[in-house]
Design a protein around this motif. Structure first.
Motif, PDB file in Angstrom:
ATOM      1  N   ALA A 101      -6.905  -0.319   2.375  1.00 55.78           N
ATOM      2  CA  ALA A 101      -6.185   0.874   3.181  1.00 55.78           C
ATOM      3  C   ALA A 101      -4.671   0.438   3.767  1.00 55.78           C
ATOM      4  N   LEU A 102      -4.873  -0.992   4.078  1.00 55.99           N
ATOM      5  CA  LEU A 102      -3.296  -1.561   4.594  1.00 55.99           C
ATOM      6  C   LEU A 102      -2.532  -1.650   3.482  1.00 55.99           C
ATOM      7  N   ASP A 103      -2.729  -2.019   2.311  1.00 52.11           N
ATOM      8  CA  ASP A 103      -2.010  -2.273   1.049  1.00 52.11           C
ATOM      9  C   ASP A 103      -1.137  -0.643   0.518  1.00 52.11           C
ATOM     10  N   ASN A 104      -2.284   0.432   0.653  1.00 48.35           N
ATOM     11  CA  ASN A 104      -1.954   1.487   0.390  1.00 48.35           C
ATOM     12  C   ASN A 104      -1.033   2.294   1.260  1.00 48.35           C
ATOM     13  N   VAL A 105      -1.013   1.933   2.621  1.00 49.28           N
ATOM     14  CA  VAL A 105      -0.173   2.459   3.353  1.00 49.28           C
ATOM     15  C   VAL A 105       1.103   1.770   3.612  1.00 49.28           C
ATOM     16  N   ARG A 119       6.285  -4.951   6.387  1.00 50.31           N
ATOM     17  CA  ARG A 119       5.298  -4.007   5.829  1.00 50.31           C
ATOM     18  C   ARG A 119       3.657  -4.234   6.375  1.00 50.31           C
ATOM     19  N   LYS A 120       3.271  -5.210   6.571  1.00 48.66           N
ATOM     20  CA  LYS A 120       1.882  -5.356   7.156  1.00 48.66           C
ATOM     21  C   LYS A 120       1.681  -4.875   8.531  1.00 48.66           C
ATOM     22  N   GLU A 121       2.866  -5.203   9.389  1.00 48.08           N
ATOM     23  CA  GLU A 121       2.775  -4.663  10.833  1.00 48.08           C
ATOM     24  C   GLU A 121       3.048  -3.425  11.137  1.00 48.08           C
ATOM     25  N   ARG A 122       3.765  -2.865  10.265  1.00 49.48           N
ATOM     26  CA  ARG A 122       3.963  -1.422  10.103  1.00 49.48           C
ATOM     27  C   ARG A 122       2.982  -0.511   9.752  1.00 49.48           C
ATOM     28  N   ALA A 123       2.194  -1.081   8.795  1.00 50.19           N
ATOM     29  CA  ALA A 123       1.219  -0.278   8.241  1.00 50.19           C
ATOM     30  C   ALA A 123       0.023  -0.491   9.031  1.00 50.19           C
ATOM     31  N   ALA A 126       0.521   2.045  11.759  1.00 47.69           N
ATOM     32  CA  ALA A 126       0.177   3.247  11.241  1.00 47.69           C
ATOM     33  C   ALA A 126      -1.295   3.552  11.190  1.00 47.69           C
ATOM     34  N   LEU A 127      -2.018   2.772  10.547  1.00 44.48           N
ATOM     35  CA  LEU A 127      -3.422   2.941  10.610  1.00 44.48           C
ATOM     36  C   LEU A 127      -4.004   3.196  12.062  1.00 44.48           C
ATOM     37  N   GLU A 128      -3.560   2.297  12.849  1.00 41.77           N
ATOM     38  CA  GLU A 128      -4.113   2.650  14.528  1.00 41.77           C
ATOM     39  C   GLU A 128      -3.745   3.834  14.890  1.00 41.77           C
ATOM     40  N   ALA A 154      -1.435   8.041   7.337  1.00 43.28           N
ATOM     41  CA  ALA A 154      -0.878   7.026   7.716  1.00 43.28           C
ATOM     42  C   ALA A 154       0.270   6.532   6.815  1.00 43.28           C
ATOM     43  N   ARG A 155      -0.004   6.470   5.515  1.00 38.75           N
ATOM     44  CA  ARG A 155       0.891   6.063   4.219  1.00 38.75           C
ATOM     45  C   ARG A 155       2.283   6.959   4.479  1.00 38.75           C
ATOM     46  N   ALA A 156       2.031   8.322   4.649  1.00 37.36           N
ATOM     47  CA  ALA A 156       3.209   9.456   4.797  1.00 37.36           C
ATOM     48  C   ALA A 156       3.939   9.090   5.939  1.00 37.36           C
ATOM     49  N   MET A 157       3.394   8.666   7.193  1.00 38.03           N
ATOM     50  CA  MET A 157       4.081   8.475   8.423  1.00 38.03           C
ATOM     51  C   MET A 157       4.795   7.175   8.453  1.00 38.03           C
ATOM     52  N   VAL A 158       4.488   6.204   7.568  1.00 37.55           N
ATOM     53  CA  VAL A 158       4.704   4.894   7.924  1.00 37.55           C
ATOM     54  C   VAL A 158       6.278   4.644   7.793  1.00 37.55           C
TER      55      VAL A 158
END
Length: 228
Positions: A101-105, A119-123, A126-128, A154-158
């Motif tokens: 999920a993290l990599d997708n976002v 990238r990881k922090e922002r993703a 977004a998931l949270e 989450a991916r759309a909003m990241v």
């Protein structure tokens, strides 16, 4: 004004015939609005969504996104506008099945050239934001339909886009999951996110603040008495 489409026409050539799909569509959306567009199959709603999303160009007309004339942009510039200004949510989720999920976002951030740590922090944030902070390591096959759509949102909003485009966002979900997704959309809109949503379901459309109808390539207001 976040979206300003004026006198949009879209024709396709089919066996030497010109097939009109959109006919003199004018549409304005203010920043922070929540708009639903309803229409039967073949009405032109997907073509309109593709033009709004900078995935296609109209045959004629003008389109300004946040004050920028996107139709005069080169293809590379239009791709950049799409990446930085628009988030997409699809009925079929369109997640990479082998990635977490993290990599997708984080995928849009990768395209934008953001460094891996950021990238990881922002993703993760977004998931949270969509209530899946504890599912970041899960692959799509380990998630329910509603959770997959949350990952897609989450991916759309990241990238913090100016507008969220949703094409039948609850179409593949059960009623309970669909309700949860619509509650999430409402929460995002309350935060100031501009949402334009395509749906065939009047109960879903009623969640928006404004409903438009597209019939045979023409846009009408909710009462169908005049152009939008």
């Amino acid at each position: 004004m976040i979206l300003n489409l004026q006198h949009i026409y879209k024709d396709y050539n089919q066996d030497k015939l010109v097939v009109p799909v959109l006919k003199d569509v004018s549409l304005q959306v203010e920043e922070g609005e929540y708009v639903a567009i309803m229409g039967p199959s073949g009405s032109g709603k997907t073509t309109l969504m593709n033009i709004i999303g900078c995935l296609d160009r109209p045959t004629s007309g003008t389109y300004e996104l946040a004050g920028k004339d996107v139709l005069n942009l080169k293809d590379r510039e239009m791709s950049a506008a799409r990446l930085n200004s628009i988030g997409f949510v699809f009925q079929s989720f369109q997640l990479m099945p082998r990635e977490s999920a993290l990599d997708n976002v984080s995928l849009p951030l990768s395209y934008a050239g953001v460094k891996k740590k950021e990238r990881k922090e922002r993703a993760q944030k977004a998931l949270e934001r969509v209530g899946l902070g504890d599912r970041s390591g899960f692959r799509p096959t380990q998630l329910s339909g509603g959770q997959k759509q949350r990952v897609a949102i989450a991916r759309a909003m990241v990238n913090n886009p100016k507008i969220l485009l949703a094409d039948e966002p609850t179409g593949a979900l059960d009623q309970k999951s669909g309700k949860q997704i619509m509650e999430l959309f409402q929460s995002l809109n309350d935060e100031g996110v501009t949402i334009v949503m395509i749906t065939h379901d009047i109960n879903i459309a009623k969640q928006a603040k404004r409903i438009l109808h597209i019939v045979d390539g023409e846009i009408f207001t909710d009462d169908e008495e005049g152009k939008a």
